[in-house]
Scaffold this active site. Structure first.
Site, PDB file in Angstrom:
ATOM      1  N   ARG B 633       0.447  -1.310   0.092  1.00 38.67           N
ATOM      2  CA  ARG B 633      -0.096  -0.385   0.323  1.00 38.67           C
ATOM      3  C   ARG B 633       0.609   1.354  -0.031  1.00 38.67           C
ATOM      4  O   ARG B 633       2.048   1.422   0.693  1.00 38.67           O
ATOM      5  CB  ARG B 633      -0.987   0.305   1.062  1.00 38.67           C
ATOM      6  N   ILE B 634       0.766   2.623  -0.517  1.00 34.44           N
ATOM      7  CA  ILE B 634       1.273   3.640  -0.907  1.00 34.44           C
ATOM      8  C   ILE B 634       0.316   4.548  -0.037  1.00 34.44           C
ATOM      9  O   ILE B 634      -0.527   4.935  -0.315  1.00 34.44           O
ATOM     10  CB  ILE B 634       1.351   3.620  -2.199  1.00 34.44           C
ATOM     11  N   LYS B 638       3.062  11.468  -3.021  1.00 32.27           N
ATOM     12  CA  LYS B 638       4.093  12.088  -3.339  1.00 32.27           C
ATOM     13  C   LYS B 638       5.507  11.683  -3.095  1.00 32.27           C
ATOM     14  O   LYS B 638       6.137  11.894  -3.536  1.00 32.27           O
ATOM     15  CB  LYS B 638       3.077  13.270  -3.444  1.00 32.27           C
ATOM     16  N   THR B 639       4.992  11.570  -1.714  1.00 32.48           N
ATOM     17  CA  THR B 639       6.186  11.229  -0.547  1.00 32.48           C
ATOM     18  C   THR B 639       7.420  10.006  -1.634  1.00 32.48           C
ATOM     19  O   THR B 639       8.665   9.865  -1.606  1.00 32.48           O
ATOM     20  CB  THR B 639       6.497  11.175   0.411  1.00 32.48           C
ATOM     21  N   GLY B 709      11.897   2.797   0.197  1.00 33.11           N
ATOM     22  CA  GLY B 709      13.357   3.285   0.747  1.00 33.11           C
ATOM     23  C   GLY B 709      14.045   2.894  -0.723  1.00 33.11           C
ATOM     24  O   GLY B 709      14.792   3.692  -0.825  1.00 33.11           O
ATOM     25  N   GLU B 710      13.977   1.432  -0.687  1.00 36.24           N
ATOM     26  CA  GLU B 710      15.046   1.053  -1.622  1.00 36.24           C
ATOM     27  C   GLU B 710      14.596  -0.354  -1.950  1.00 36.24           C
ATOM     28  O   GLU B 710      15.398  -0.158  -3.495  1.00 36.24           O
ATOM     29  CB  GLU B 710      16.159  -0.500   0.252  1.00 36.24           C
TER      30      GLU B 710
END
Lengths: 175, 744
Positions: B633-634, B638-639, B709-710
């Site tokens: 899930r996003i 935006k971030t 993040g990765e």
């Protein structure tokens, strides 16, 4: 088999005494500030360590990253590459002088809206540099913005959004 | 409670205004009273012993307060375990300033403390140090036969699985076979903010430490153990971190130095490292990889062998998962994965964004491209033909996996169907055009995490968890989750982090923060919501009588009945009506062990790259990138997009620029500055498209978060190298893909 060596032997034996402090007056964000500093104090360190204006960042101290960009008489410079004493009488604008959290400069607002940063450390330098670049008036296209903003590193890799934010302000109708 | 007002919305960062005005304060920016400045001195030799530090010469300079080195540092904690942090690898951690031995070039050997930064810097450059020099060995290339298999030791490291099937035989019998070696040198994280610690001395042994770190609690534990402080004395704060990328996972030596100096001088002290010194700590290790692949007549993978050897220091066995991914990314029944370390005279390597996987995916995904060409199959079609429906390493089903959708959506957006296979066959005027594809897989992890929520009578909700925000958007997504859970507007919610007086959160790493802190915030807000419902039900004339927590929804500042949303209580009114000033809940979220054990929990991506190469100059530009990511899930598109954009920049950087070049004569990285250690500038970055293929996944964790993040970095370097091959017909297996390699 081992040999010996000495680190920093060039400094031996004569160590020059450090320079004496002097009074320097700087006009920063429209306010005259007086400080007692040694002449070898950079403008960057004067801002951060002596005037508590920590919005201007130190990313390399060698003019390689642009994090310390401020505006001097409207022109963008690396504040790590200039001594504070050299800027007496100049008009210095730092990120703190552009806008406040409740009254953002258009570029600051555009950076927020476009998510033009992640960690935020290069951001004040990017914004000051963009203000300076827009004043220069040479960048008209996306490619030119990219080229003329290439003195400001962003390790988070926010360049795509930085360029969009600047384009938005560049293309805003002038009031 | 299914209505979504905040989660999944592309909201601006809540800490944005602070960051764009200079109001966000980083570790070196707390100008506490009576501050002294420390500058670290780095060894000029790579190996040997310090004979003498001529501290007396610089102590004579007025304003120089002290020179700390092994010659005068008091005896501190004795056992290795006191110096071990949350992610320390096996071995014996480096102890700054506690011995005459020099183990690597630029090792910190002294700290000069003075009244001003300028004086400390001046004196540090004059400090004479005599050494006995020993011969150093910094060349991994000479260690191919000296590798060893590491023991256990570091959190998150998994030894490669045992071989499956009969890879040697199947490789011999394969229809087509490729083998090659892939190499990259050391790479340094280089976050924009240099490591710094400001230690405010508050009397006796009481300190407030402003540290650059990816985990305030990790720094706190370290200084408690090393200096014998209690929790109250070792108060660590880290509200803003100017980039981490893994470099702040372990406490760095400026923290030790600043605390030492503050305790000894009984004075507040700041120690900031220089950009050059940012190369005197952990790095992505120089790695040599060997990959061998074979196919069956139908284009399926017959066998796979992936071997990696990377450097570590003489004193610790740094490990990362380099080869394991190759056993789970494709369906293959004959697999051999092997992994070794070799010791050289460098600082211990350290996790750097997608550690191991960024490395492993470079080799595997280049090899897959070579295999596709050898078998005469389109590189994307080859990957689809060998799609892994299960995790064969763990013999488990994936909790969710939409990599196939990533391939399809990414390819459609990129226009992959217009690609002609022959190298050098696509042109844009005089420029050679190359299109490459690659893919990646990364862990969807979650860690235990605590949080506290407080609602005050004015209707404002404050949620605390001592996590970190290295630029990932933690402040923002946690505010969204809290606001969503209790049905409040974003402006009525404040999320705070980065302080060891808050409930404990894990280190910010491993892409687990969104899942760990997010589910902790959700749980504690639910707990508070249940209390709030009970209080609401005490109000006179309220319509929620008898309703359970499942019977109500928190929306638009109200608690209302699911069965009739006009029957509601305004949340702001509840505390006042009950005469309460505030309502609090505290909770520790524990990952569900059954779901964690039963399923293979992973995020995936597929990346498509276009390069344009000037055949006469060898200049290469990455003109287009499409990165399709399936990561649960996003929370905030935006971030999240920014994270993936940044990952793509990192991948381009890894492919084309980054290398810490060791001068073996000195045993030192010679390009240790931003001018010669190249990372992309704005002009290097062109069109990047990010696609999120959302996965609904209630097994990975209650909120269905996988972390972002990765994963976006994986495969990017390989896709660039594959595109360069498609453009030129040259296979460059030794990063970075630079002009001279393209021209040869």
């Amino acid at each position: 088999m081992s040999t010996t060596t000495t680190q920093a032997s060039l400094g031996h034996p004569a160590i020059a005494p450090p320079p004496a402090l002097g009074t320097v007056t700087l006009k920063i964000n429209g306010v005259e500030r007086q400080l007692e500093i040694a002449p070898w104090t950079t403008l960057l360190d004067a801002l951060r360590e002596y005037l508590d204006l920590t919005g201007t960042k130190k990313g390399c101290d060698h003019g390689q990253c642009g994090a310390c960009t401020v505006l001097v008489d409207g022109k963008r410079i690396n504040s790590c590459l200039t001594l504070a004493v050299m800027k007496e009488g100049a008009d210095i604008t730092t990120i703190e002088g552009l806008g406040t959290e409740t009254n953002l400069h258009p570029l600051q607002q555009a950076f927020v809206d476009h998510d033009a940063f992640q960690c935020g450390y290069c951001t004040p330098g990017q914004i000051c540099s963009a203000v300076g670049m827009l004043t220069e008036g040479k960048a008209k296209t996306t490619a030119e913005i990219r080229e003329m903003m290439s003195g400001n590193l962003c390790r988070c890799g926010a360049y795509t959004n930085i360029v969009s934010a600047i384009e938005e302000v560049l293309n805003q109708p002038k009031a | 409670m299914s209505m979504t007002n905040h989660i999944g919305k592309p909201l601006n960062r809540v800490d944005g205004p602070a960051k764009v005005t200079g109001g966000a304060k980083y570790a070196a920016e707390f100008n506490v009273p009576n501050l002294a400045y420390g500058v670290a001195v780095s060894s000029s030799i790579a190996k040997g012993r310090i004979r003498k530090i001529h501290a007396d010469e610089i102590l004579a300079i007025p304003g120089v307060l002290q020179v700390f080195s092994h010659e005068n540092v008091p005896s501190l904690a004795w056992f290795d375990r006191s110096y071990k942090d949350d992610v320390a690898p096996g071995g014996s951690p480096f102890r700054p300033l506690q011995g005459a031995e020099v183990k690597y070039s630029m090792q910190p050997v002294a700290l000069v403390v003075a009244e001003t930064f300028e004086l400390a810097r001046y004196a540090s450059g004059l400090l004479r140090i005599d050494y006995d020099v020993e011969k150093h060995d910094t060349d991994l290339e000479t260690k191919r036969d000296d590798g060893f298999e590491p023991g256990r030791g570091k959190t998150g490291w998994v030894p490669p699985p045992k071989p499956r099937g009969n890879p040697d035989k199947e490789l011999r019998n394969a229809t087509h076979r490729v083998e090659a070696e892939y190499i990259h040198l050391a790479q340094h994280h280089n976050p924009m903010e240099m490591f710094a610690s400001t230690v405010e001395f508050l009397g006796d042994k009481k300190l407030t430490v402003y540290d650059k770190t990816q985990g305030a609690f990790n720094s706190q534990q370290y200084i408690m153990k090393v200096f014998g402080l209690n929790k109250d004395e070792a108060h660590v704060i880290s509200k803003f971190t100017g980039g981490g990328f893994g470099s702040g996972l372990r406490p760095q030596y400026q923290l030790f130095m600043a605390v030492l100096a503050a305790l000894e001088l009984k004075r507040s002290v700041r120690v900031s490292l220089t950009r050059q010194q940012m190369f005197s700590m952990g790095h992505r290790p120089h790695t040599l990889q060997y990959v061998e692949l074979g196919t069956n007549p139908d284009g399926s993978l017959a066998a796979l062998h992936h071997h990696a050897l990377h450097e570590t220091s003489q004193y610790e066995d740094y490990t990362e998962n380099v080869v394991n991914w190759s056993g789970m990314l494709y369906q293959c029944d004959n697999v051999k994965l092997t992994y070794q370390l070799a010791k050289i005279d460098v600082a211990t390597p350290q996790d750097m964004r997608a550690p191991g996987a960024a490395t492993g995916s470079f080799a595997l995904e280049c090899a897959m491209d070579e295999m596709a060409y050898a078998a005469g199959i389109d590189p994307l079609e080859f990957r689809l033909r060998n799609y892994a429906e299960r995790d064969q390493n763990a013999n488990k089903d994936f909790s969710s996996k939409k990599l196939r959708e990533c391939y399809h959506e990414g390819a459609a957006k990129f226009g992959w169907d217009k690609r002609t296979a022959e190298p050098g066959s696509m042109r844009d005027g005089d420029l050679l055009v190359g299109w490459g594809v690659a893919t990646g897989v990364w862990d969807a992890s979650i860690q235990k995490c605590a949080a506290k929520a407080t609602l005050t009578a004015d209707g404002h909700l404050t949620v605390l968890s001592g996590s970190n925000d290295i630029g990932t958007g933690t402040y923002t997504i946690m505010t969204q989750i809290a606001a969503e859970t209790l049905g409040l507007p974003m402006a009525a919610v404040t999320f705070q982090l980065g302080d060891t007086t808050m409930p404990e959160a894990p280190l910010q790493g491993g892409s687990w923060t969104a899942a760990s802190v997010g589910n902790a915030v959700k749980q504690v807000c639910d707990k508070l919501g249940e209390q709030l419902l009970k209080l609401a039900q005490k109000m006179e004339g309220q319509p929620l009588k008898g309703a359970s927590y499942e019977d109500v929804q928190f929306v638009n500042g109200q608690i209302r009945l699911n069965s009739d949303i006009t029957q509601a209580v305004v949340i702001r009114d509840i505390l006042a009506a009950n005469g309460e000033e505030k309502l609090e809940a505290e909770n520790t979220m524990m990952p569900n062990p059954v779901n964690q054990l039963k399923n293979s929990l992973h995020a995936h991506n597929a990346v498509f790259v276009e390069v344009k190469i000037d055949p006469e100059l060898g200049t290469l530009r990455v003109t287009r990138v499409v990165n399709a990511v399936a990561a649960g899930r996003i929370l905030n598109p935006k971030t999240a997009r920014s994270q993936v954009l940044g990952s793509v920049v990192w991948g381009i950087s890894m492919a084309l620029m980054e290398e810490s070049v060791m001068d073996h004569g000195f045993g030192r990285y010679i390009n240790h500055n931003y001018s010669e250690y190249h990372i992309p500038v704005s002009a290097d970055i062109h069109d990047i498209d990010v696609i999120f293929v959302e996965e609904e996944d209630d097994k990975v964790n209650p909120l269905g978060i996988k972390g972002i993040g990765e994963v976006g970095l994986l495969g990017v370097a390989a896709a660039v190298a594959n595109a360069a091959y498609h453009a030129t017909g040259k296979r460059i297996r030794n990063l970075p893909v630079s002009i001279e390699k393209l021209m040869l």
